[in-house]
Write a protein that holds these residues in place. Structure first.
Motif, PDB file in Angstrom:
ATOM      1  N   GLY A 136      13.058 -18.628  31.452  1.00 60.86           N
ATOM      2  CA  GLY A 136      13.852 -19.297  30.425  1.00 60.86           C
ATOM      3  C   GLY A 136      13.289 -20.603  29.922  1.00 60.86           C
ATOM      4  O   GLY A 136      13.768 -21.134  28.922  1.00 60.86           O
ATOM      5  N   GLY A 137      12.283 -21.141  30.588  1.00 61.58           N
ATOM      6  CA  GLY A 137      11.696 -22.410  30.168  1.00 61.58           C
ATOM      7  C   GLY A 137      10.389 -22.191  29.421  1.00 61.58           C
ATOM      8  O   GLY A 137       9.548 -21.384  29.837  1.00 61.58           O
ATOM      9  N   ALA A 138      10.208 -22.912  28.314  1.00 57.23           N
ATOM     10  CA  ALA A 138       8.991 -22.763  27.505  1.00 57.23           C
ATOM     11  C   ALA A 138       7.792 -23.374  28.223  1.00 57.23           C
ATOM     12  O   ALA A 138       7.881 -24.444  28.826  1.00 57.23           O
ATOM     13  CB  ALA A 138       9.183 -23.435  26.160  1.00 57.23           C
ATOM     14  N   LEU A 139       6.654 -22.666  28.166  1.00 58.51           N
ATOM     15  CA  LEU A 139       5.421 -23.157  28.783  1.00 58.51           C
ATOM     16  C   LEU A 139       4.673 -24.067  27.819  1.00 58.51           C
ATOM     17  O   LEU A 139       4.508 -23.739  26.642  1.00 58.51           O
ATOM     18  CB  LEU A 139       4.499 -21.985  29.155  1.00 58.51           C
ATOM     19  N   ASP A 140       4.213 -25.198  28.336  1.00 54.17           N
ATOM     20  CA  ASP A 140       3.292 -26.048  27.592  1.00 54.17           C
ATOM     21  C   ASP A 140       1.887 -25.582  27.962  1.00 54.17           C
ATOM     22  O   ASP A 140       1.500 -25.648  29.136  1.00 54.17           O
ATOM     23  CB  ASP A 140       3.505 -27.513  27.988  1.00 54.17           C
ATOM     24  N   GLU A 141       1.121 -25.084  26.982  1.00 50.95           N
ATOM     25  CA  GLU A 141      -0.183 -24.489  27.272  1.00 50.95           C
ATOM     26  C   GLU A 141      -1.303 -25.163  26.477  1.00 50.95           C
ATOM     27  O   GLU A 141      -1.828 -24.601  25.508  1.00 50.95           O
ATOM     28  CB  GLU A 141      -0.148 -22.992  26.970  1.00 50.95           C
ATOM     29  N   PRO A 142      -1.710 -26.359  26.896  1.00 46.22           N
ATOM     30  CA  PRO A 142      -2.764 -27.080  26.169  1.00 46.22           C
ATOM     31  C   PRO A 142      -4.132 -26.414  26.273  1.00 46.22           C
ATOM     32  O   PRO A 142      -5.038 -26.737  25.498  1.00 46.22           O
ATOM     33  CB  PRO A 142      -2.781 -28.461  26.861  1.00 46.22           C
ATOM     34  N   TYR A 143      -4.263 -25.464  27.195  1.00 46.06           N
ATOM     35  CA  TYR A 143      -5.545 -24.794  27.426  1.00 46.06           C
ATOM     36  C   TYR A 143      -5.792 -23.639  26.462  1.00 46.06           C
ATOM     37  O   TYR A 143      -6.893 -23.095  26.405  1.00 46.06           O
ATOM     38  CB  TYR A 143      -5.615 -24.267  28.863  1.00 46.06           C
ATOM     39  N   VAL A 144      -4.780 -23.211  25.696  1.00 46.49           N
ATOM     40  CA  VAL A 144      -4.949 -22.075  24.786  1.00 46.49           C
ATOM     41  C   VAL A 144      -5.982 -22.413  23.709  1.00 46.49           C
ATOM     42  O   VAL A 144      -6.006 -23.515  23.162  1.00 46.49           O
ATOM     43  CB  VAL A 144      -3.609 -21.670  24.149  1.00 46.49           C
ATOM     44  N   PHE A 145      -6.837 -21.452  23.420  1.00 49.99           N
ATOM     45  CA  PHE A 145      -7.908 -21.611  22.436  1.00 49.99           C
ATOM     46  C   PHE A 145      -7.368 -22.097  21.091  1.00 49.99           C
ATOM     47  O   PHE A 145      -6.346 -21.595  20.613  1.00 49.99           O
ATOM     48  CB  PHE A 145      -8.627 -20.270  22.254  1.00 49.99           C
ATOM     49  N   GLY A 146      -8.044 -23.075  20.509  1.00 50.19           N
ATOM     50  CA  GLY A 146      -7.596 -23.649  19.242  1.00 50.19           C
ATOM     51  C   GLY A 146      -7.446 -22.608  18.146  1.00 50.19           C
ATOM     52  O   GLY A 146      -8.340 -21.801  17.918  1.00 50.19           O
ATOM     53  N   GLY A 147      -6.303 -22.630  17.488  1.00 50.68           N
ATOM     54  CA  GLY A 147      -6.040 -21.679  16.410  1.00 50.68           C
ATOM     55  C   GLY A 147      -5.320 -20.434  16.869  1.00 50.68           C
ATOM     56  O   GLY A 147      -4.770 -19.694  16.041  1.00 50.68           O
ATOM     57  N   ASP A 148      -5.318 -20.163  18.181  1.00 47.44           N
ATOM     58  CA  ASP A 148      -4.601 -19.002  18.711  1.00 47.44           C
ATOM     59  C   ASP A 148      -3.135 -19.348  18.951  1.00 47.44           C
ATOM     60  O   ASP A 148      -2.803 -20.484  19.313  1.00 47.44           O
ATOM     61  CB  ASP A 148      -5.201 -18.559  20.052  1.00 47.44           C
ATOM     62  N   SER A 149      -2.261 -18.365  18.762  1.00 48.34           N
ATOM     63  CA  SER A 149      -0.875 -18.521  19.178  1.00 48.34           C
ATOM     64  C   SER A 149      -0.780 -18.111  20.645  1.00 48.34           C
ATOM     65  O   SER A 149      -1.670 -17.426  21.158  1.00 48.34           O
ATOM     66  CB  SER A 149       0.034 -17.628  18.326  1.00 48.34           C
ATOM     67  N   PRO A 150       0.269 -18.522  21.362  1.00 53.73           N
ATOM     68  CA  PRO A 150       0.407 -18.120  22.765  1.00 53.73           C
ATOM     69  C   PRO A 150       0.332 -16.606  22.951  1.00 53.73           C
ATOM     70  O   PRO A 150      -0.212 -16.131  23.928  1.00 53.73           O
ATOM     71  CB  PRO A 150       1.780 -18.677  23.153  1.00 53.73           C
ATOM     72  N   SER A 151       0.853 -15.845  21.996  1.00 45.99           N
ATOM     73  CA  SER A 151       0.701 -14.384  22.002  1.00 45.99           C
ATOM     74  C   SER A 151       1.272 -13.825  20.710  1.00 45.99           C
ATOM     75  O   SER A 151       2.318 -14.271  20.243  1.00 45.99           O
ATOM     76  CB  SER A 151       1.420 -13.757  23.196  1.00 45.99           C
ATOM     77  N   THR A 152       0.559 -12.856  20.153  1.00 48.40           N
ATOM     78  CA  THR A 152       1.099 -12.155  18.984  1.00 48.40           C
ATOM     79  C   THR A 152       1.818 -10.879  19.414  1.00 48.40           C
ATOM     80  O   THR A 152       2.427 -10.206  18.597  1.00 48.40           O
ATOM     81  CB  THR A 152      -0.032 -11.790  18.004  1.00 48.40           C
TER      82      THR A 152
END
Length: 225
Positions: A136-152
């Motif tokens: 239920g808690g949103a993840l802060d993901e600073p490591y995700v590749f620039g320009g990518d969404s957390p998931s499509t």
């Protein structure tokens, strides 16, 4: 006279051969118990790990502290990400193993991904802000590749006991737990298949750096929070 000259030469070659065997044996012991070298064969973990990086993997990295959410893990994917009978025959498998041992090639059955879900977690994509949520808690993901969404890809998964839900950081270029939702095991990797934790990029030299680990607060397998 010739015999006395040949004898030291023979002994010299034997000594050199023995020294090489001992060095290989010690290296094998160290790499099987403490530190190994892994070749990054794809872009799936960019920007932290790039295609062609060689990283030191600590095989004892999770002995003192359990796996945390956000940890990068190297794991044996047979039975989850790869078929149990993966292989191309004894000769090709031996050549591939030699390349992997020397850090010159990747493996068809060994993978590197980031832990998103721990045992007992409910992992969902995505909330109204486009973020992956865990319990239920949103993840802060600073490591995700620039320009990518957390998931499509939309998904909802409950992580069973003793398993992990794993994603690559370069989400648009990663085949990970999302890709195996309909497969046996649902893309969940057994924790006992984790081989270790990448701790240092050692090659190329211009990328020589420690591999960061997330803070411990609230991310252990003991509390699942």
């Amino acid at each position: 006279m010739d015999q006395t000259k040949r004898q030291p030469r023979r002994m010299g070659w034997r000594f050199a051969f023995l020294a090489v065997l001992v060095a290989v044996a010690i290296s094998g012991l160290v790499r099987s118990l403490w530190l190994d070298v892994y070749y990054i064969p794809s872009e799936s973990m960019e920007p932290v790990l790039a295609n062609g990086d060689r990283v030191l993997v600590s095989r004892t990295g999770f002995h003192a502290e359990p796996i945390r959410r956000g940890d990068i893990v190297v794991f044996d994917g047979r039975g989850s990400f790869a078929p149990l009978n993966s292989g191309k025959g004894p000769l090709l498998d031996s050549l591939a193993a030699a390349g992997q041992w020397l850090g010159l090639a990747g493996s068809d059955t060994t993978y590197v991904k980031r832990v998103i879900g721990l045992p007992g977690d409910t992992v969902v994509c995505c909330d109204a802000d486009g973020k992956i949520t865990v319990n239920g808690g949103a993840l802060d993901e600073p490591y995700v590749f620039g320009g990518d969404s957390p998931s499509t890809q939309v998904f909802s998964a409950v992580v069973p006991d003793g398993r992990l839900w794993l994603l690559g950081d370069h989400r648009s270029a990663s085949a990970d737990s999302r890709s195996l939702l309909g497969a046996p095991g649902g893309g969940m990797v057994p924790m006992d298949r984790v081989l270790g934790r990448p701790v240092q990029i050692v090659w190329p030299l211009d990328r020589f750096a420690a591999v960061p680990r997330p803070p411990a607060a609230g991310s252990t397998t003991e509390n699942g929070q």
